[in-house]
Design an enzyme around this catalytic site. Sequence first.
Site, short mmCIF file in Angstrom:
data_model
loop_
_atom_site.label_atom_id
_atom_site.label_comp_id
_atom_site.label_asym_id
_atom_site.label_seq_id
_atom_site.Cartn_x
_atom_site.Cartn_y
_atom_site.Cartn_z
N TYR A 52 -6.61 0.40 -4.02
CA TYR A 52 -5.47 0.94 -4.66
C TYR A 52 -4.94 -0.24 -5.69
O TYR A 52 -5.28 -1.35 -5.49
CB TYR A 52 -4.34 1.48 -3.78
N THR A 94 0.74 -0.98 -0.01
CA THR A 94 -0.06 -0.02 -0.15
C THR A 94 0.96 1.16 0.10
O THR A 94 0.31 2.22 -0.57
CB THR A 94 -1.09 -0.08 1.16
N GLU A 110 -1.22 -30.22 27.84
CA GLU A 110 -2.27 -31.19 27.59
C GLU A 110 -1.92 -32.23 26.80
O GLU A 110 -2.61 -33.26 26.46
CB GLU A 110 -3.42 -30.40 27.24
N THR A 115 1.58 -4.67 4.49
CA THR A 115 1.36 -4.89 5.68
C THR A 115 0.90 -6.16 5.90
O THR A 115 1.29 -6.90 6.97
CB THR A 115 0.36 -3.86 6.40
N ASP A 116 0.39 -6.82 5.20
CA ASP A 116 -0.38 -8.13 5.23
C ASP A 116 0.54 -9.42 5.72
O ASP A 116 0.24 -10.17 6.59
CB ASP A 116 -1.11 -8.54 3.92
N LYS A 134 0.57 -8.13 12.74
CA LYS A 134 -0.46 -7.37 12.15
C LYS A 134 -1.76 -7.30 13.12
O LYS A 134 -2.35 -8.55 12.97
CB LYS A 134 -0.79 -7.52 10.72
N1 GLU Z 1 -2.82 -6.35 0.98
C1 GLU Z 1 -1.76 -5.40 0.76
C2 GLU Z 1 -0.47 -5.86 1.22
O1 GLU Z 1 -0.23 -6.33 2.09
C3 GLU Z 1 -2.31 -4.13 1.32
C4 GLU Z 1 -2.14 -4.18 2.75
C5 GLU Z 1 -1.06 -2.99 2.93
O2 GLU Z 1 -0.05 -2.86 2.25
O3 GLU Z 1 -1.16 -2.29 3.89
O4 GLU Z 1 0.56 -5.44 0.52
#
Ligand code: GLU
Length: 349
Positions: free
Chosen positions: A46, A33, A306, A112-113, A185
């Site tokens: 995007y 992103t 367990e 971020t994923d 995340k």
């Molecule tokens: N799915 C995208 C990625 O991980 C968007 C999430 C992001 O970058 O915030 O690149």
Amino acid sequence: MKKILSVLPLIALAVFVHAQKLPRVIILATGGTIAGAGASSDRAGYTAGKIPIDQLVGSIPTVKKIAEITGEQVASVGSQDMTVDIWKKLAVRINEIFKNNEADGIVVTHGTDTQEETAYFLDLVVTSEKPVVLTGSMRPATAISADGPKNLYDAITIAIDPKSKGRGVLVSFNEGIYDAREVMKMSSTKTNAFGSPNTGAVDQAYDGTVEYYSKSERQVNPKSPVVITADTKLPRVDIVYMYADAPADEIDLLIGKKVDGIVIAGVGNGNFNKAYMDAVKRAVAAGIIVCRSSRTPSGRVVLHDEINDDELGTIVSDDLTPQKARILLMLGLTKTKDKKQLQNFFFKY
Ligand code: GLU
């Protein structure tokens, strides 16, 4: 004597120029992103990796006063499309940059994923103690209050701060700094997307300053357990997600695929039901390393709690999430198939 006196101003000038030299940062861009461009400023949708690295750096012009920046586009993907091949490419390039003294610090821009996975992979294979900082954004560059420029600026300040040395790979996000091993995340949409459920952030970056408050006892860097080259073949390790009344068909499918390892995202303390128990026995009998981890975001998976792991032939992830346990198992399996040694990796790294 006269001769020495006459060259003194030149020496002083050289020392001054040297002292004025800015720290060198290389940005390795992978997409996400932070490099995304949307159709309008009020939508978060995007296309990943549209914006080249120079343009991203151009959005924070004052950074030129604190660092000498160069950028390299390693990939242009949304991080759901991150691959082991890109991880290897990043690792090889980072180790090469530091070996050749091309930079004082590295920033990796990333979606971020799966950022936490790339961060932990790099944490386990980067051999230098110089800073490597991952960052990204939740809003594309075209959105109102895009968070990418600030996150990138903070990541650069962290990468050039001498206090960041020897801390392993870090993730910088929304003014928090997180250890690669701990970070996760936590929000799929908010700008404070990251957290470290077990330990919290190690630091805050604010107004161009960096102050550390804690240090991990599980620091890998710079004693990398695994050497990664472009030719390193990483074994196949898959994750299976446990839930109430889950059938164990996926485990049997993976046995058929002859995978090298299976990480179970178990419930609670790495638990699973009777169907899983029987399928895990079959997997272990087939020579597959099975690691019990937990879908619960914090806490540990305790050996012989367990479930009797000695009897079942399993190992545990300790407090690593399933997605990070998979990475450690993949890398560990390049060194050994011995369960005791693999288990020790989980208690050490
Ligand atoms: N799915 C995208 C990625 O991980 C968007 C999430 C992001 O970058 O915030 O690149």
